[in-house]
Design a protein around this motif. Structure first.
Motif, PDB file in Angstrom:
ATOM      1  N   ILE A 211       0.830  -1.217   0.000  1.00 52.36           N
ATOM      2  CA  ILE A 211       0.000   0.000   0.000  1.00 52.36           C
ATOM      3  C   ILE A 211       0.856   1.255   0.000  1.00 52.36           C
ATOM      4  O   ILE A 211       0.557   2.226  -0.724  1.00 52.36           O
ATOM      5  N   SER A 212       1.932   1.262   0.755  1.00 53.45           N
ATOM      6  CA  SER A 212       2.797   2.451   0.764  1.00 53.45           C
ATOM      7  C   SER A 212       3.456   2.656  -0.602  1.00 53.45           C
ATOM      8  O   SER A 212       3.673   3.790  -1.037  1.00 53.45           O
ATOM      9  N   PHE A 213       3.758   1.555  -1.296  1.00 56.22           N
ATOM     10  CA  PHE A 213       4.343   1.643  -2.636  1.00 56.22           C
ATOM     11  C   PHE A 213       3.374   2.300  -3.615  1.00 56.22           C
ATOM     12  O   PHE A 213       3.777   3.048  -4.502  1.00 56.22           O
ATOM     13  N   ILE A 214       2.078   2.046  -3.435  1.00 56.56           N
ATOM     14  CA  ILE A 214       1.078   2.679  -4.304  1.00 56.56           C
ATOM     15  C   ILE A 214       0.948   4.162  -3.979  1.00 56.56           C
ATOM     16  O   ILE A 214       0.997   5.023  -4.868  1.00 56.56           O
ATOM     17  N   ASN A 215       0.777   4.474  -2.699  1.00 58.75           N
ATOM     18  CA  ASN A 215       0.431   5.839  -2.289  1.00 58.75           C
ATOM     19  C   ASN A 215       1.620   6.779  -2.143  1.00 58.75           C
ATOM     20  O   ASN A 215       1.524   7.963  -2.463  1.00 58.75           O
ATOM     21  N   GLU A 216       2.728   6.255  -1.659  1.00 58.80           N
ATOM     22  CA  GLU A 216       3.921   7.088  -1.459  1.00 58.80           C
ATOM     23  C   GLU A 216       5.163   6.333  -1.915  1.00 58.80           C
ATOM     24  O   GLU A 216       6.010   5.934  -1.104  1.00 58.80           O
TER      25      GLU A 216
END
Length: 365
Positions: A211-216
């Motif tokens: 999820i962090s790779f997608i958003n940030e």
């Protein structure tokens, strides 16, 4: 495991490579930074082929093979996502012949040798195609697989910065594919101790970084997802995938839903089916213990907790699974969907599953 741009340049500048055929997606080639990288190469004859189709189709594969044979490269370089890499893997071992479509459909292509050296550079973190011994091709809208050790690329380079610029939609779809592959590998009838090790390592990374790779996106989570994808690819190269993947392909070919997103549509339902039918398991291992491992990896207590966590991951990644949002009437389309399901992948499912079961899973609210 992780490489730098300098590693690629050093490899490509080898004196034995005078002519380089580059297969890529036009947008990803530019946005990833790969185009700028290749500008630093001199004294080489380079031919670019930009992939047009979203999914690997026979018609475009034939175009690629013709161009390769006309150009006669010393090195075949594939830069892109799973479709680009699948095209390259197949094009490097297949000849154009009148019965090619028939051989693909019947899984009887007589593999003999590679045409030239193949190196691949993924621009997505998902399929792990850079390490797998299989590749996908669609013939008349139906997905078929090639499987041969000859399909494994000679070299691959994992460049995290090439992943960062991908659109969120692609990051979400490909990242879920990596998670799904690792999970399916853990329950696949063909899994073994080595594939379990690869899949477990992959999930320990991807579940925390996806999820962090997608958003940030940054170098840290891009590196982590690159490694997770690669490990998931190594796992399924041994075990192969199961029912969620088998059922996903018609949703890509019929409704243009990207691969990883299509895998996510009914993922929880398939895993619940397998769990609820543990007593019918056809595995050589204890399926209950494998599910316990999965629950441990996801820090949950049971199948409901696992499915809730998968649903939450999908929600955070904006992976919609309400078919009405895609204007899909699944009852009306069910016959076409069942026709497009990959029966080979169904055979790897830990519990025997047939068309009737799948129909129940995909039509049930």
């Amino acid at each position: 495991m992780i490489n730098s741009s300098e590693d690629i340049l050093k490899y490509i500048n080898d004196k034995s490579f005078k002519k380089i055929f580059v297969l890529c997606g036009k947008k990803s080639f530019v946005n990833s930074g790969a185009e700028n990288l290749l500008k630093n190469i001199s004294n080489k004859e380079i031919k670019l082929f930009y992939k047009k189709s979203e999914i690997p189709i026979l018609e475009e594969l034939i175009e690629i093979i013709k161009d390769i044979k006309n150009f006669k490269p010393d090195l075949f370089l594939a830069i892109g996502g799973g479709a680009v890499i699948d095209y390259a893997k197949i094009a490097n071992v297949v000849d154009i012949r009148p019965d090619l479509a028939e051989l693909i459909v019947n899984y009887t292509y007589p593999f003999k040798k590679k045409y030239t050296k193949l190196a691949v550079i993924p621009t997505t973190a998902g399929s792990g195609a850079e390490v797998t011994s299989n590749a996908v091709i669609y013939v008349d809208g139906i997905k078929h697989s090639f499987e041969s050790e000859l399909l494994i690329p000679d070299h691959y380079f994992l460049i995290p910065e090439f992943l960062i610029s991908a659109p969120n939609k692609i990051k979400a779809s490909s990242g879920f594919d990596a998670i799904a592959q690792a999970l399916e590998s853990l329950v696949s009838r063909k899994s073994n101790d080595k594939s379990v090790e690869y899949a477990s390592k992959s999930l320990r990374v991807s579940v925390n970084s996806f999820i962090s790779f997608i958003n940030e996106p940054n170098m840290k989570n891009a590196t982590e997802m690159s490694i997770a994808s690669n490990l998931a690819g190594k796992a399924i190269s041994i075990s192969k995938t199961t029912a969620p993947h088998a059922a996903s392909y018609p949703f890509t070919s019929l409704f243009n839903i990207s691969h990883g997103h299509a895998v996510s549509l009914f993922f929880e339902k398939f895993f619940k089916f397998n769990y609820e039918n543990i007593d019918k398991s056809e595995t050589s291992f204890d399926l209950k213990k494998r599910f316990d491992l999965i629950f441990n990896l996801f820090d949950v207590q049971d199948i409901n907790g696992f499915n809730s966590k998968i649903s939450l991951i999908k929600k955070k990644a904006n992976l919609e699974d309400d078919l009405t949002k895609f204007n899909i009437n699944i009852i009306k389309s069910s016959e076409d969907v069942l026709k497009g399901i990959n029966l080979l992948r169904l055979g790897n499912n830990p519990v025997k599953i047939d068309g009737k079961d799948i129909l129940n899973i995909i039509t049930k609210n």
